[in-house]
Design an enzyme around this catalytic site. Structure first.
Site, PDB file in Angstrom:
ATOM      1  N   TYR A  75      -5.685   8.697  -9.830  1.00 34.18           N
ATOM      2  CA  TYR A  75      -6.151   7.458 -10.448  1.00 34.18           C
ATOM      3  C   TYR A  75      -4.937   6.571 -10.690  1.00 34.18           C
ATOM      4  CZ  TYR A  75      -8.174   4.091 -13.657  1.00 34.18           C
ATOM      5  OH  TYR A  75      -8.582   2.924 -14.252  1.00 34.18           O
ATOM      6  N   CYS A  76      -4.918   5.407 -10.070  1.00 36.97           N
ATOM      7  CA  CYS A  76      -3.794   4.488 -10.190  1.00 36.97           C
ATOM      8  C   CYS A  76      -4.052   3.518 -11.334  1.00 36.97           C
ATOM      9  CB  CYS A  76      -3.571   3.717  -8.881  1.00 36.97           C
ATOM     10  SG  CYS A  76      -2.120   2.644  -8.935  1.00 36.97           S
ATOM     11  N   LEU A  77      -3.258   3.628 -12.388  1.00 31.07           N
ATOM     12  CA  LEU A  77      -3.433   2.780 -13.563  1.00 31.07           C
ATOM     13  C   LEU A  77      -3.149   1.325 -13.242  1.00 31.07           C
ATOM     14  CD1 LEU A  77      -4.008   3.104 -16.648  1.00 31.07           C
ATOM     15  CD2 LEU A  77      -1.537   3.089 -16.974  1.00 31.07           C
ATOM     16  N   GLY A 123      -6.085   0.113 -10.997  1.00 28.88           N
ATOM     17  CA  GLY A 123      -7.325   0.107 -11.756  1.00 28.88           C
ATOM     18  C   GLY A 123      -8.474   0.821 -11.084  1.00 28.88           C
TER      19      GLY A 123
END
Length: 383
Positions: free
Chosen positions: A159-161, A164
């Site tokens: 999950y890439c912060l 998003g």
């Protein structure tokens, strides 16, 4: 209970766009400072390098549009992908849905919602496949459930912060392109500043305008962002070369925290039986690796190498050999069961030759947990 759950879900949806919003805001600010304060005020007006200034502005704006376009595809239009619903494998004989016959006996039925088990699948110590309770579906290899999206994502990477969204099978190539083009954009920002900063300061000593503080701040942000992006790109390309996702690489480096074993159920053709074989994570390290680094890269980026640089992606679309009824029964018109490959289509993960050989070696040495016979092995092909 339901109210707190809804609030939490709304907060997650809102939180997903906080960091992308920050990145987009800094991108707009950096573009304004670079184009106006550096290219126009200094390079164009003061140094009179007009063609260079116009060229830099055009290229930076073009890369800005490319980065935003890739982000929209990666997050909104394409997404990480969704694993199709996979019914339980046909391991045990099933009872007809119509119940007992006139004599009270029960017959084995071919009309039960189940899938022919593949030749090899990840399982528990008893040989039963992994089940996802929220999705009410089997979890196939390299698939993980995303709590943010609420469904299982094929080839879940991370999950890439800052983006998003979850990075999965569908938007993985777009993610690589996003990081690569963003790195190029940031490089094109900080490198000309470093080249012209000496001329600007010397001109300031001759009573010219000083270097604008916004340009200095843009320089710092661009260098910091470029270092982050290039390190991410290098690590991801390295993982791809080994046919590993980021999640698999993290789990492999932290064996004590994430467990030390993987268990597979494998159908041995000579023995006409299934064997449950256990591997530790050191042995499991190369289970998905193909014969060459290029083959591993193509497994992630696609076989068409031209599309590696063209920032245009779309989700996988495929059609099964059969139409699935509303009840979810995976049946061919003739009554034959469909295989896992027909359900998953391009989402199907195939074990490498190394993996199959390693499993067969363990079976030959008698190094397995248990054996079992699956009813589906007797009635259909395995993939």
């Amino acid at each position: 209970m339901s109210l707190s759950c809804n609030i939490r879900l709304r907060r997650r949806w809102w939180f997903r766009f906080v960091f992308p919003g920050i990145v987009f805001g800094l991108l707009c600010y950096g573009t304004w400072a670079y184009c106006h304060k550096l290219c126009y005020d200094q390079i164009y007006k003061q140094l009179h390098h007009r063609s260079i200034a116009i060229g830099l502005i055009c290229v930076v704006c073009f890369l800005d549009a490319i980065v935003v376009f890739i982000w929209c595809q990666m997050v909104i239009w394409v997404g990480p992908g969704t694993q199709p619903h996979v019914a339980p494998y046909l391991i045990l004989p099933t009872v007809s849905k119509e119940g007992a016959d006139d004599e009270g006996s029960q017959d084995v039925s071919m009309e039960y919602d189940a899938v022919i088990p593949p030749s090899c699948y990840q399982c528990d110590p008893h040989g039963y496949p992994i089940w996802c309770s929220p999705c009410q579906s089997l979890k196939t290899e390299r698939t993980h459930h995303s709590s943010e999206l609420g469904h299982c994502v094929p080839r879940f990477d991370h999950y890439c912060l800052w983006v998003g969204t979850v990075i999965g099978r569908d938007n993985y190539r777009l993610f690589i392109q996003f990081v690569a083009y963003f790195s190029s954009l940031l490089l094109l920002m900080w490198l000309p500043i470093c080249v012209y900063i000496r001329d600007i300061t010397q001109r300031h000593r001759g009573h010219g305008p000083p270097l604008n503080v916004n340009v200095i701040l843009t320089l710092a942000l661009a260098i910091f962002g470029w270092l982050m992006n290039t390190s991410t790109l290098a690590a991801t390309v390295f993982y791809m070369g080994q046919n590993q996702t980021s999640l698999e690489a993290i789990m492999d480096s932290k064996r004590k925290k994430f467990g030390t074993r993987k268990i597979f159920c494998y159908y041995s053709v000579p023995n006409k039986s299934r064997f449950v074989v256990e591997f530790d994570r050191k042995e499991f390290h190369a289970f998905w690796s193909k014969k060459t680094v290029l083959a591993n890269l193509k497994d992630f980026m696609g076989s068409n190498m031209l599309m590696w640089i063209i920032p245009l992606g779309k989700p996988y679309t495929f059609h099964c050999r059969t139409e699935l009824s509303d009840s979810g029964n995976h049946l061919l018109p003739s009554g034959q069961r469909v295989t896992l490959g027909e359900i998953l289509g391009p989402y199907e993960e195939r074990f490498s030759d190394y993996t199959i050989q390693a499993i067969e070696d363990k079976i030959a040495k008698g190094n397995y947990l248990t054996t079992l016979r699956a009813f589906g092995d007797e009635i259909g092909p395995k993939r």
